[in-house]
Design an enzyme around this catalytic site. Structure first.
Site, PDB file in Angstrom:
ATOM      1  N   ASP A 172       0.815  -1.214   0.000  1.00 47.55           N
ATOM      2  CA  ASP A 172       0.000   0.000   0.000  1.00 47.55           C
ATOM      3  C   ASP A 172       0.857   1.277   0.000  1.00 47.55           C
ATOM      4  O   ASP A 172       0.656   2.151   0.826  1.00 47.55           O
ATOM      5  CB  ASP A 172      -0.905  -0.060   1.243  1.00 47.55           C
ATOM      6  CG  ASP A 172      -1.895   1.086   1.334  1.00 47.55           C
ATOM      7  OD1 ASP A 172      -2.443   1.475   0.288  1.00 47.55           O
ATOM      8  OD2 ASP A 172      -2.113   1.587   2.451  1.00 47.55           O
ATOM      9  N   GLU A 420       3.705  -8.136   7.547  1.00 49.94           N
ATOM     10  CA  GLU A 420       2.449  -8.832   7.265  1.00 49.94           C
ATOM     11  C   GLU A 420       2.571  -9.992   6.278  1.00 49.94           C
ATOM     12  O   GLU A 420       1.830 -10.065   5.297  1.00 49.94           O
ATOM     13  CB  GLU A 420       1.401  -7.828   6.765  1.00 49.94           C
ATOM     14  CG  GLU A 420       1.080  -6.747   7.775  1.00 49.94           C
ATOM     15  CD  GLU A 420      -0.167  -5.943   7.432  1.00 49.94           C
ATOM     16  OE1 GLU A 420      -0.587  -5.958   6.266  1.00 49.94           O
ATOM     17  OE2 GLU A 420      -0.717  -5.305   8.340  1.00 49.94           O
ATOM     18  N   TYR A 476      -6.714  -3.578  12.662  1.00 52.86           N
ATOM     19  CA  TYR A 476      -7.578  -2.504  12.153  1.00 52.86           C
ATOM     20  C   TYR A 476      -9.059  -2.618  12.510  1.00 52.86           C
ATOM     21  O   TYR A 476      -9.909  -2.254  11.693  1.00 52.86           O
ATOM     22  CB  TYR A 476      -7.400  -2.385  10.635  1.00 52.86           C
ATOM     23  CG  TYR A 476      -6.083  -1.701  10.286  1.00 52.86           C
ATOM     24  CD1 TYR A 476      -5.980  -0.313  10.342  1.00 52.86           C
ATOM     25  CD2 TYR A 476      -4.956  -2.443   9.938  1.00 52.86           C
ATOM     26  CE1 TYR A 476      -4.779   0.319  10.056  1.00 52.86           C
ATOM     27  CE2 TYR A 476      -3.752  -1.806   9.654  1.00 52.86           C
ATOM     28  CZ  TYR A 476      -3.672  -0.424   9.713  1.00 52.86           C
ATOM     29  OH  TYR A 476      -2.495   0.214   9.432  1.00 52.86           O
ATOM     30  N   GLU A 514       0.662  -1.099  14.059  1.00 52.37           N
ATOM     31  CA  GLU A 514      -0.243  -0.398  13.131  1.00 52.37           C
ATOM     32  C   GLU A 514      -1.665  -0.479  13.667  1.00 52.37           C
ATOM     33  O   GLU A 514      -2.121  -1.539  14.102  1.00 52.37           O
ATOM     34  CB  GLU A 514      -0.241  -1.038  11.724  1.00 52.37           C
ATOM     35  CG  GLU A 514       0.976  -0.724  10.889  1.00 52.37           C
ATOM     36  CD  GLU A 514       0.828  -1.170   9.433  1.00 52.37           C
ATOM     37  OE1 GLU A 514      -0.309  -1.176   8.910  1.00 52.37           O
ATOM     38  OE2 GLU A 514       1.854  -1.536   8.839  1.00 52.37           O
TER      39      GLU A 514
HETATM   40  C1  BDP Z   1      -1.364  -2.536   6.606  1.00 56.80           C
HETATM   41  C2  BDP Z   1      -0.053  -2.346   5.845  1.00 56.80           C
HETATM   42  C3  BDP Z   1       0.222  -0.884   5.514  1.00 56.80           C
HETATM   43  C4  BDP Z   1      -1.028  -0.221   4.987  1.00 56.80           C
HETATM   44  C5  BDP Z   1      -2.107  -0.299   6.044  1.00 56.80           C
HETATM   45  C6  BDP Z   1      -3.411   0.381   5.609  1.00 56.80           C
HETATM   46  O1  BDP Z   1       1.027  -2.876   6.584  1.00 56.80           O
HETATM   47  O2  BDP Z   1       1.276  -0.808   4.581  1.00 56.80           O
HETATM   48  O3  BDP Z   1      -0.814   1.088   4.550  1.00 56.80           O
HETATM   49  O4  BDP Z   1      -2.382  -1.647   6.269  1.00 56.80           O
HETATM   50  O5  BDP Z   1      -4.210  -0.278   4.958  1.00 56.80           O
HETATM   51  O6  BDP Z   1      -1.892  -3.749   6.304  1.00 56.80           O
HETATM   52  O7  BDP Z   1      -3.590   1.547   5.891  1.00 56.80           O
END
Ligand code: BDP
Length: 609
Positions: A172, A420, A476, A514
């Site tokens: 991404d 990941e 997330y 993240e």
């Molecule tokens: C994660 C990735 C990262 C993405 C992020 C996203 O490690 O590179 O930018 O998600 O979706 O899976 O914002």
């Protein structure tokens, strides 16, 4: 020709001193696309007809106003006339490229010197035999920015019906390409120091630096250590030895102190080479749930980042880096991950001076078939692919180079060997077994090694939990699932997963590497709605409540420090907007919220001290 390849083995950062010369070749280079790969045939190794002038360091993409050029995928050339002075005579002469994305071949005066693969790590081309001294020499570099499954970072290159190639990243961030970091013309003595390393033992009363100097020369080695005032505090001789410092000033998180190590090579009592560098006296360990620096627990507050800014794309820009570090200090951060590739060396030098801890990541990203969803129907595991053997060779090569390049930075806390990867299938296990075995002895300091676990790779599903020394979780809820008003279920799910970790016999720290919400700056809504600045804060508050309830969570690094460019798509509005700051480095409302939290959390948070 003795030692010519030694220069190519060395990843030491260039310096100028009485024995070494370092000239930056930044500025305008001639540039040209080579869609039919006919550059060599057409004599481009000796100059380009009708070139474009292109700044270096920079990614070429965002300078262009037409889309075919911005999206260009394939071969392209950079050429520059370089004057090589006469006084380089008798030295080894090299061209050191900080980063050429993703693979490059270097020519001097039409002669092919070497090729290199890997767009985020430096390499040196030994041009001693090809240069004309006291004259202008033609330096030509052919670069290729295609993405492949057997290369890092992973992706595909497809050909559109109109014949144009297009990069399809399995990751991404935009495939910014070119000479993204400085090019150096260097000259070093034939007998030289090509590497050194240090390990540490520290207490408040005394620090011992165990050093090793690498040279192929039959020479005596002298080493000294000076404090910040320039006073020599310890000396030693021999290619390995100890420097003992009484009452040392240790390198501490956000309170850095740097000593200068000076290495000299002597032949018959005469100095033939010298190399100096700044190092920090400190130790790093993982003990149970704790991350220890100088035997004291630290709680990580910081970010995942990108090298990304307007106009120059992924070019390293000291101005942006200065601003980013000031933002990190303002907000109370003490660490970051060099997601998703090793950054320019100058970033580590900055962090060394500011006392920032870095989780240094190799560009092993996109190792997950779900990320290639545009291909449709790919249900195999990434690690079942027939590209794996070739990919592994490149992967371990880049791990080796990353550790070789960055091992002497006090700021480097840990090595992240992948972002990941698809670890929920058994086929990942042999790959990771090899990766962790083959990298075990690369770092003399034996800093912790880890990789980030994607949402699908949980306590229950991941087959590779035995490998990391501590865990990096990318999660997330509240954004990619259980979003908006459902966020309370997202919180419950996160707690359920963490309860499983808690009830297991795993005794290692977890850092959240993240989490976040895309946020359009200036979009306000009461009550909140996704994409609003209010929602970003609510999501952070939710995660922080969770972090505060589990002792083994020892760090929080939201995604991302700043908004950054990605491919265009229906999930992205001009890039990824999960930044706490905008792409031009101004705060969203969440920045003020985080600043309050982080400035109130002590470095030793959760250690009971
Ligand atoms: C994660 C990735 C990262 C993405 C992020 C996203 O490690 O590179 O930018 O998600 O979706 O899976 O914002």
């Amino acid at each position: 020709m003795k030692g010519l390849l030694i220069m190519e083995k060395s990843l030491l950062y260039p310096v100028t001193n009485a024995y070494r010369e370092d000239q930056k070749l930044d500025g305008l280079w001639d540039f040209k696309f080579d869609p039919a790969s006919e550059g060599e045939k057409n004599g481009w190794t000796e100059g380009l007809a009708d070139p474009i002038e292109m700044p270096v360091p920079a990614s070429f993409n965002d300078f262009f106003t037409d889309k075919d050029a911005r999206e260009y995928t394939g071969d392209f050339w950079y050429v520059k006339k370089v004057f090589i002075p006469k006084y380089f005579e008798g030295k080894q002469i090299g061209l050191r490229f900080g980063a050429a994305t993703h693979r490059a071949t270097v020519y001097v005066n039409g002669q092919k010197i070497r090729s290199h693969e890997g767009g985020f790590l430096p390499f040196t081309a030994d041009i001693t035999g090809a240069t004309k001294l006291g004259e202008e020499n033609v330096v030509a570099v052919k670069i290729n920015n295609e993405l492949h499954r057997d290369a890092l970072p992973a992706g595909d290159t497809m050909t559109l019906k109109n014949g144009k190639k297009m990069a399809k990243p399995f990751f991404d961030f935009y495939n910014y390409s070119g000479l993204n970091r400085s090019v150096h013309l260097i000259a070093i003595p034939k007998d030289n120091v090509y590497d050194y390393s240090t390990t540490y033992e520290v207490s408040d009363e005394q620090a011992t630096v165990h050093y090793t100097v690498q040279t192929d020369a039959q020479a005596d080695v002298k080493v000294s250590l000076a404090d910040e005032a320039g006073n020599v505090v310890a000396t030693a001789t021999g290619s390995t030895g100890d420097l003992v410092v009484k009452n040392p000033t240790l390198w501490q998180v956000r309170d850095a102190y740097l000593y200068t190590i000076k290495i000299q090579l002597l032949e018959n009592g005469t100095v033939v080479d010298a190399y100096s560098d700044e190092i920090g006296l400190r130790t790093i360990e993982i003990q149970g749930h704790q991350i220890l620096v100088n035997h004291k627990p630290v709680y990580l507050k910081g970010f995942g980042r990108h090298e990304d800014s307007i106009y120059a794309g992924r070019a390293f820009d000291l101005n942006v880096e200065r601003r980013d570090l000031n933002l990190m200090k303002w907000i109370g951060a003490n660490s970051y991950r060099s997601s998703h590739y090793p950054y320019d060396e100058q970033a580590y030098k900055f962090a060394d001076r500011e006392g920032i801890l870095i989780t240094d990541e190799v560009p092993a990203v996109g190792f997950k078939m779900a990320a290639a969803s545009f291909l449709g129907g790919l249900d195999q595991s990434f690690f079942d692919g027939d590209w794996i053997d070739e990919l592994y060779k490149k992967h371990i090569d880049q791990v080796k180079d990353m550790i070789k390049r960055d091992k002497n930075h006090p700021s480097v806390l840990a090595w992240s060997l992948c972002n990941e990867p698809d670890t929920s299938s058994e086929s990942a296990v042999p790959y990771f077994t090899k990766l962790f075995n083959d990298s075990a002895d690369l770092d003399p300091e034996k800093r912790p090694r880890t990789f980030t676990l994607n949402e699908d790779d949980t306590f229950e599903t991941s087959k590779c939990l035995k490998f990391p020394d501590f865990y990096l979780l990318n999660r997330y809820p509240g954004w990619y699932h259980k979003w908006g008003y459902e966020i309370s279920d997202g919180e419950a799910g996160l707690r359920a997963e963490l309860d499983e970790w808690k009830n297991s016999d795993i005794d290692k720290p977890i850092v959240f590497s993240e989490y976040g919400a895309d946020t359009e700056p200036g979009l306000h809504k009461l009550p909140s709605i996704m994409w609003s600045e209010e929602y970003q804060i609510e999501l952070l508050e939710m995660f922080n409540r969770v972090f505060d309830s589990y002792d083994f969570i020892r760090g929080e690094q939201p995604w991302n420090l700043a908004d950054f460019q990605t491919v265009e798509g229906n999930m992205r509005v001009n890039g990824n907007k999960k930044g706490i700051f905008t792409r031009d480095r101004q705060p969203k409302a969440a920045a003020f919220y985080l600043r309050k939290r982080w400035n109130s959390l002590p470095l030793s948070y959760k250690s009971g001290k």
